[in-house]
Enzyme design. Structure first.
Site, PDB file in Angstrom:
ATOM      1  N   PRO A   1       0.781  -1.063  -0.044  1.00 35.62           N
ATOM      2  CA  PRO A   1       0.086  -0.021  -0.065  1.00 35.62           C
ATOM      3  C   PRO A   1       0.856   1.143   0.013  1.00 35.62           C
ATOM      4  O   PRO A   1       2.069   1.208   0.904  1.00 35.62           O
ATOM      5  CB  PRO A   1      -0.606  -0.076   1.389  1.00 35.62           C
ATOM      6  CG  PRO A   1       0.045  -1.010   2.176  1.00 35.62           C
ATOM      7  CD  PRO A   1       0.790  -1.894   1.350  1.00 35.62           C
ATOM      8  N   MET A   2       0.524   2.200  -0.855  1.00 36.05           N
ATOM      9  CA  MET A   2       1.323   3.408  -0.908  1.00 36.05           C
ATOM     10  C   MET A   2       0.510   4.712  -1.221  1.00 36.05           C
ATOM     11  O   MET A   2       0.011   4.762  -2.362  1.00 36.05           O
ATOM     12  CB  MET A   2       2.623   3.246  -1.952  1.00 36.05           C
ATOM     13  CG  MET A   2       3.648   2.343  -1.376  1.00 36.05           C
ATOM     14  SD  MET A   2       5.258   2.327  -2.109  1.00 36.05           S
ATOM     15  CE  MET A   2       5.081   1.660  -3.475  1.00 36.05           C
TER      16      MET A   2
ATOM     17  N   GLN B   1      -7.185  -1.340   3.169  1.00 36.71           N
ATOM     18  CA  GLN B   1      -6.303  -1.050   4.563  1.00 36.71           C
ATOM     19  C   GLN B   1      -6.937   0.098   5.293  1.00 36.71           C
ATOM     20  O   GLN B   1      -7.391   0.988   4.752  1.00 36.71           O
ATOM     21  CB  GLN B   1      -4.992  -0.436   4.140  1.00 36.71           C
ATOM     22  CG  GLN B   1      -4.224  -0.554   5.503  1.00 36.71           C
ATOM     23  CD  GLN B   1      -2.882  -0.079   5.121  1.00 36.71           C
ATOM     24  OE1 GLN B   1      -2.411   1.287   4.828  1.00 36.71           O
ATOM     25  NE2 GLN B   1      -1.681  -1.118   5.599  1.00 36.71           N
TER      26      GLN B   1
ATOM     27  N   CYS C   1       2.057   3.631   9.719  1.00 39.72           N
ATOM     28  CA  CYS C   1       2.200   5.102   9.123  1.00 39.72           C
ATOM     29  C   CYS C   1       2.823   6.220  10.014  1.00 39.72           C
ATOM     30  O   CYS C   1       2.422   6.240  11.163  1.00 39.72           O
ATOM     31  CB  CYS C   1       0.554   5.473   8.826  1.00 39.72           C
ATOM     32  SG  CYS C   1       0.733   7.093   7.890  1.00 39.72           S
TER      33      CYS C   1
ATOM     34  N   LYS D   1      -0.180  -4.577   9.227  1.00 40.96           N
ATOM     35  CA  LYS D   1       1.144  -4.307   8.736  1.00 40.96           C
ATOM     36  C   LYS D   1       1.649  -3.385   9.788  1.00 40.96           C
ATOM     37  O   LYS D   1       1.083  -2.240  10.078  1.00 40.96           O
ATOM     38  CB  LYS D   1       0.943  -3.815   7.492  1.00 40.96           C
ATOM     39  CG  LYS D   1       2.190  -3.113   6.934  1.00 40.96           C
ATOM     40  CD  LYS D   1       2.022  -2.772   5.328  1.00 40.96           C
ATOM     41  CE  LYS D   1       3.495  -2.342   4.576  1.00 40.96           C
ATOM     42  NZ  LYS D   1       3.434  -0.847   4.941  1.00 40.96           N
TER      43      LYS D   1
ATOM     44  N   ASN E   1       9.213  -6.995   4.240  1.00 40.29           N
ATOM     45  CA  ASN E   1       8.706  -5.702   3.707  1.00 40.29           C
ATOM     46  C   ASN E   1      10.378  -4.722   3.853  1.00 40.29           C
ATOM     47  O   ASN E   1      10.452  -4.677   4.926  1.00 40.29           O
ATOM     48  CB  ASN E   1       7.705  -5.128   3.831  1.00 40.29           C
ATOM     49  CG  ASN E   1       7.781  -3.893   3.070  1.00 40.29           C
ATOM     50  OD1 ASN E   1       7.318  -2.721   3.856  1.00 40.29           O
ATOM     51  ND2 ASN E   1       7.583  -3.558   1.957  1.00 40.29           N
TER      52      ASN E   1
ATOM     53  N   ASP F   1      12.973  -2.110   1.416  1.00 41.12           N
ATOM     54  CA  ASP F   1      14.170  -2.018   0.387  1.00 41.12           C
ATOM     55  C   ASP F   1      14.565  -3.247  -0.415  1.00 41.12           C
ATOM     56  O   ASP F   1      15.592  -3.425  -0.744  1.00 41.12           O
ATOM     57  CB  ASP F   1      15.497  -1.784   1.347  1.00 41.12           C
ATOM     58  CG  ASP F   1      15.585  -0.501   1.809  1.00 41.12           C
ATOM     59  OD1 ASP F   1      14.555   0.469   1.611  1.00 41.12           O
ATOM     60  OD2 ASP F   1      16.657  -0.156   2.551  1.00 41.12           O
TER      61      ASP F   1
ATOM     62  N   ARG G   1       8.449   0.786  -3.104  1.00 39.90           N
ATOM     63  CA  ARG G   1       8.947   1.712  -4.317  1.00 39.90           C
ATOM     64  C   ARG G   1       9.497   0.855  -5.257  1.00 39.90           C
ATOM     65  O   ARG G   1       9.539   1.468  -6.491  1.00 39.90           O
ATOM     66  CB  ARG G   1       9.947   2.661  -3.391  1.00 39.90           C
ATOM     67  CG  ARG G   1       9.367   3.405  -2.449  1.00 39.90           C
ATOM     68  CD  ARG G   1      10.177   4.038  -1.393  1.00 39.90           C
ATOM     69  NE  ARG G   1      10.759   3.081  -0.502  1.00 39.90           N
ATOM     70  CZ  ARG G   1      11.889   3.121   0.198  1.00 39.90           C
ATOM     71  NH1 ARG G   1      12.380   4.429   0.122  1.00 39.90           N
ATOM     72  NH2 ARG G   1      12.099   2.121   1.108  1.00 39.90           N
TER      73      ARG G   1
HETATM   74  C1  LIG Z   1       4.724   7.158  -0.651  1.00 43.26           C
HETATM   75  C2  LIG Z   1       4.517   5.990   0.381  1.00 43.26           C
HETATM   76  C3  LIG Z   1       3.251   6.122   0.804  1.00 43.26           C
HETATM   77  C4  LIG Z   1       3.070   4.930   1.669  1.00 43.26           C
HETATM   78  N1  LIG Z   1       1.714   4.654   2.276  1.00 43.26           N
HETATM   79  C5  LIG Z   1       1.448   3.543   2.971  1.00 43.26           C
HETATM   80  C6  LIG Z   1       0.260   3.266   3.232  1.00 43.26           C
HETATM   81  O1  LIG Z   1      -0.812   3.786   2.758  1.00 43.26           O
HETATM   82  N2  LIG Z   1      -0.121   2.269   4.262  1.00 43.26           N
HETATM   83  C7  LIG Z   1       0.892   1.521   4.668  1.00 43.26           C
HETATM   84  O2  LIG Z   1       0.839   0.277   5.447  1.00 43.26           O
HETATM   85  N3  LIG Z   1       2.281   1.728   4.162  1.00 43.26           N
HETATM   86  C8  LIG Z   1       2.421   2.560   3.488  1.00 43.26           C
HETATM   87  N4  LIG Z   1       3.759   3.035   2.893  1.00 43.26           N
HETATM   88  C9  LIG Z   1       4.916   2.159   3.372  1.00 43.26           C
HETATM   89  C10 LIG Z   1       5.032   1.104   2.230  1.00 43.26           C
HETATM   90  O3  LIG Z   1       3.939   0.030   2.360  1.00 43.26           O
HETATM   91  C11 LIG Z   1       6.236   0.100   2.605  1.00 43.26           C
HETATM   92  O4  LIG Z   1       6.119  -0.524   4.017  1.00 43.26           O
HETATM   93  C12 LIG Z   1       7.449   0.943   2.607  1.00 43.26           C
HETATM   94  O5  LIG Z   1       7.668   1.810   1.419  1.00 43.26           O
HETATM   95  C13 LIG Z   1       8.734  -0.095   2.605  1.00 43.26           C
HETATM   96  O6  LIG Z   1       8.962  -0.790   1.559  1.00 43.26           O
HETATM   97  P1  LIG Z   1       9.781  -0.594   0.179  1.00 43.26           P
HETATM   98  O7  LIG Z   1      11.102  -0.203   0.727  1.00 43.26           O
HETATM   99  O8  LIG Z   1       9.608  -1.702  -0.695  1.00 43.26           O
HETATM  100  O9  LIG Z   1       9.252   0.837  -0.543  1.00 43.26           O
HETATM  101  C14 LIG Z   1       3.964   4.013   1.898  1.00 43.26           C
HETATM  102  C15 LIG Z   1       5.331   4.282   1.652  1.00 43.26           C
HETATM  103  C16 LIG Z   1       5.545   5.315   0.678  1.00 43.26           C
HETATM  104  C17 LIG Z   1       6.829   5.452  -0.075  1.00 43.26           C
END
Ligand SMILES: Cc1cc2nc3c(=O)[nH]c(=O)nc-3n(C[C@H](O)[C@H](O)[C@H](O)COP(=O)(O)O)c2cc1C
Length: 331
Positions: free
Chosen positions: A15-16, A76, A106, A147, A207, A209, A232
């Site tokens: 989720p992002m 979520q 968050c 999460k 989860n 990086d 990302r």
């Molecule tokens: C722009 C952005 C928005 C995010 N929004 C959420 C969200 O709505 N809910 C959530 O559980 N995590 C959110 N995250 C965290 C990501 O789900 C993830 O846990 C985090 O980016 C680490 O994973 P990655 O290194 O693969 O990006 C967000 C991260 C980013 C960068």
């Protein structure tokens, strides 16, 4: 309690908020490799959301909760008032949601000030109470997951929080291997995932990086988790999940070239145009995506520069369509 048997390894799209909406989910799940994805968080405060709100966050409800590629979507929720969260969750279920994820990670100050998101990691009892209340109130057929990050400002309660989520009755736990104060700064602490995994018995998703096939193999080795969530990295390298899934299936891994990706980018822009009446929306989303891809694909920067001053959608669409014919943006 019904048993949710999920075959491993599963690959989840993270989720992002502001980045992975239904349009991005459509594109990335069509590119392939993902087993499931999650909506942006829906904040639960004092009110009960309407059907229109659930549909706004998850238009896939009109397609039985599946993206056009057939990938299931989880809704979520973020909040701290378990009663109101349960009422809202039941309401979402009445609108067709069958998978609910709880956000305990968050970092946003507004959310944390209202006792939601990562701030709850200071209080495992509260986390357990929220998970338990929702598990008790939701129909058995609804899958409940959570999460979390490793903590708020330290990792002292990481195990306690994971165990609280398990004790509350969640079926699945995703852990982003950082505390709230660590934000998104590297490194992600994958060895902490192993510590948690050894102390909980529910299926766990690693989860943080994963930006390459190599990272994927490493996070699985270090964490001991078969299931992984890509955030990302999935946006920066749109076929990363497909590469991983092919590799897991013993198939050859042929990363898509920039020319292969251009039609997907043009399709993304079209879908964004349909989604919003605000003409700035599609342009902003396109720039956002190109901005994230440019560190991996140098032609993304050239394309970004070319559309930077354009406002007219049709002019941008032409640049995207002809992109592959311009030698300077070929890979
Ligand atoms: C722009 C952005 C928005 C995010 N929004 C959420 C969200 O709505 N809910 C959530 O559980 N995590 C959110 N995250 C965290 C990501 O789900 C993830 O846990 C985090 O980016 C680490 O994973 P990655 O290194 O693969 O990006 C967000 C991260 C980013 C960068």
């Amino acid at each position: 309690m019904s048993n949710f048997l999920i075959p491993s390894p599963q690959l989840y799209l993270a989720p992002m908020q502001g980045l992975v909406d239904d349009v991005m989910r459509t594109i990335l799940t069509q590119l392939g490799g993902f087993d499931a994805c999650v909506t942006e968080f829906v904040r639960i405060t004092h009110t009960v959301h309407s059907r229109a709100t659930w549909l706004k966050y998850m238009p896939e409800l009109a397609n039985n909760g599946l993206t056009p590629a057939g990938t299931p979507v989880t809704m979520q929720l973020l909040g701290s008032d378990e009663e109101n969260m349960a009422v809202n969750a039941l309401n979402a279920v009445a609108c067709g949601v069958d998978r609910i994820d709880l956000n305990f990670g968050c970092p946003a100050p507004t959310v944390n000030r209202h006792e939601g998101g990562a701030v709850l990691l200071r209080n495992p009892h509260k986390i357990e109470s929220i998970v338990r209340t929702l598990r008790q109130r939701l129909p058995e057929k609804v899958m409940l997951s959570a999460k979390m990050r490793l903590g708020y400002d330290n990792k002292n309660l990481a195990l306690a929080c994971a165990q609280a989520i398990e004790a509350g009755g969640a079926q699945l736990l995703t852990v982003h291997a950082r505390t709230k104060v660590e934000g998104y700064r590297p490194p992600a602490h994958w060895s902490w995932l192993a510590k948690i995994r050894q102390n909980v018995h529910l299926p766990m998703v690693a989860n943080g990086d994963v930006f390459s096939l190599h990272d994927y193999r490493l996070i699985r080795d270090i964490s001991g988790c078969d299931d992984v969530m890509l955030g990302r990295g999935a946006v920066m390298i749109p076929d990363l999940a497909r590469q991983i899934a092919n590799d897991n299936a013993g198939k050859s891994v042929m990363p898509l070239s920039w020319d292969d990706l251009l039609p997907w980018i043009a399709h993304f822009f079209q879908l964004c145009r349909y989604k919003s009446d605000n003409p700035k929306f599609a342009v902003a989303r396109l720039k956002q995506w190109l901005g994230m891809m440019k560190s991996v694909y140098p032609p993304a920067l050239i394309l970004f520069e070319r559309i930077r001053t354009l406002q007219q959608h049709d002019a941008i669409a032409i640049v995207l369509r002809d992109g592959a014919n311009h030698s300077e943006i070929q890979s």
